[in-house]
Design an enzyme around this catalytic site. Structure first.
Site, PDB file in Angstrom:
ATOM      1  N   GLY A   6       0.822  -1.204   0.000  1.00 49.14           N
ATOM      2  CA  GLY A   6       0.000   0.000   0.000  1.00 49.14           C
ATOM      3  C   GLY A   6       0.853   1.250   0.000  1.00 49.14           C
ATOM      4  CB  ALA A   7       4.344   1.717  -0.513  1.00 48.86           C
ATOM      5  N   GLY A   9      -0.540   7.851   0.194  1.00 46.76           N
ATOM      6  CA  GLY A   9      -0.849   7.937   1.605  1.00 46.76           C
ATOM      7  C   GLY A   9       0.323   7.686   2.523  1.00 46.76           C
ATOM      8  CB  ILE A  10       0.516   6.450   6.034  1.00 44.35           C
ATOM      9  CG1 ILE A  10      -0.070   5.044   6.022  1.00 44.35           C
ATOM     10  CG2 ILE A  10      -0.499   7.456   6.520  1.00 44.35           C
ATOM     11  CD1 ILE A  10      -0.437   4.551   7.408  1.00 44.35           C
ATOM     12  N   GLY A  11       1.779   4.929   3.305  1.00 46.09           N
ATOM     13  CA  GLY A  11       2.776   4.003   2.776  1.00 46.09           C
ATOM     14  C   GLY A  11       3.829   4.725   1.970  1.00 46.09           C
ATOM     15  CB  SER A  44      -8.156   1.386  12.016  1.00 46.87           C
ATOM     16  OG  SER A  44      -9.097   2.413  12.245  1.00 46.87           O
ATOM     17  CE1 TYR A  90     -10.135   0.214   7.378  1.00 39.64           C
ATOM     18  CE2 TYR A  90     -11.271   1.282   9.206  1.00 39.64           C
ATOM     19  CZ  TYR A  90     -10.133   1.113   8.429  1.00 39.64           C
ATOM     20  OH  TYR A  90      -8.990   1.825   8.717  1.00 39.64           O
TER      21      TYR A  90
END
Length: 281
Positions: free
Chosen positions: A13-14, A17-19, A134, A160
């Protein structure tokens, strides 16, 4: 303390966003980063910017995950950190080509499979496995091992929250099974971050994450990535505790009651292994 030796760090997931933010921060610190994403162009762009390798995989297809694991295994003699960061709040109920509810597969089953396929290398490297979870686990989650697809009670937020709860239980069970062989594991909540993680959902909060107003109240991707970067750069057992779930840089004091259920963590592991077709270890 920060590691002085460069590490090989895989971040899923890079591509955004945060990735992506973590990839930039870790490469700046001198580490070798493998950028994993679904979008070929965005993934290649981030990898080019950080001077790392890029790998493309769609976690709605477990065949992609198996291919990714083989490519990573071939590319690196050791993997020091596997950051299972891919995931998100997805849309209406849908099945993947593998037959699983999409939120479950993308957020839990795919990283479970990737970790399992790389397990021998991770153990040989005495690696750390990091899960981006989360606080939604505490708010929305409820795990029924006999109904992982939420056939009886599906909503996007419930699916989720349960998947993020599964991330935490996966972390604790990884520790129980493999910590005595040198593996460390942790999960964390990155906070409310202005990214596109809910871009595929029907959530009424979706516009907030990209709006000007949202950006006033939400953290930046770099702030959200800070905990992931800390785990990746520092030493488990010295700078952070394996087996734990973190919020705001500390072991979380408030967690979902099911997080403490060791038998549930074992049963989730065994059921997940059955669903993705790997040995339960």
């Amino acid at each position: 303390m920060d590691s002085t030796a460069p590490r090989t760090i895989v971040i899923t997931g890079a591509s955004d966003g945060i990735g992506a933010a973590a990839a930039h921060l870790l490469s700046t610190a001198g580490h070798r980063v493998a950028v994993v994403g679904r979008n070929p162009d965005k993934t290649a762009r981030v990898a080019r910017d950080v001077g790392g390798d890029h790998f493309v995989a769609d976690f709605t297809r477990l065949a992609d995950v198996r291919r990714l694991a083989a490519e990573l295994d071939d590319a690196y003699p050791r993997i020091d950190v596997l950051a299972n960061n891919a995931g998100g709040l997805l849309g209406d109920r849908a099945r993947t080509v593998d037959g699983h509810e999409r939120t479950l597969q993308v957020n839990h089953l795919a990283p479970f499979l990737l970790t399992g396929l790389l397990l021998d290398k991770l153990l040989a490297s005495r690696a750390s496995v990091i899960q981006t979870s989360s606080a939604g686990a505490r708010i929305f989650g409820h795990l029924d091992v006999d109904d992982l697809d939420h056939d009886r009670d599906f909503t996007a937020h419930r699916a989720y929250g349960t998947a993020k709860l599964e991330n935490i239980l996966f972390t604790t069970e990884l520790h129980r099974r493999f910590h005595d062989q040198g593996l460390a594991s942790a999960a964390f909540h990155p906070g409310g971050v202005a990214t596109g993680f809910a871009s595929e959902s029907t959530s009424p909060f979706r516009p907030l994450y990209r709006s000007r107003i949202g950006k006033l109240f939400l953290s930046t991707p770099e702030q959200g990535a800070a905990q992931l970067v800390r785990f990746a750069r520092t030493t488990p057992g010295v700078d952070w505790r394996s087996c734990e779930y973190y919020e705001r840089g500390r072991v979380a004091r408030r967690v979902h009651p099911q997080v403490r259920d060791a038998d549930l963590a074992r049963r989730l592991w065994d059921r997940s292994a059955e669903l993705v077709g790997v040995a339960a270890s």
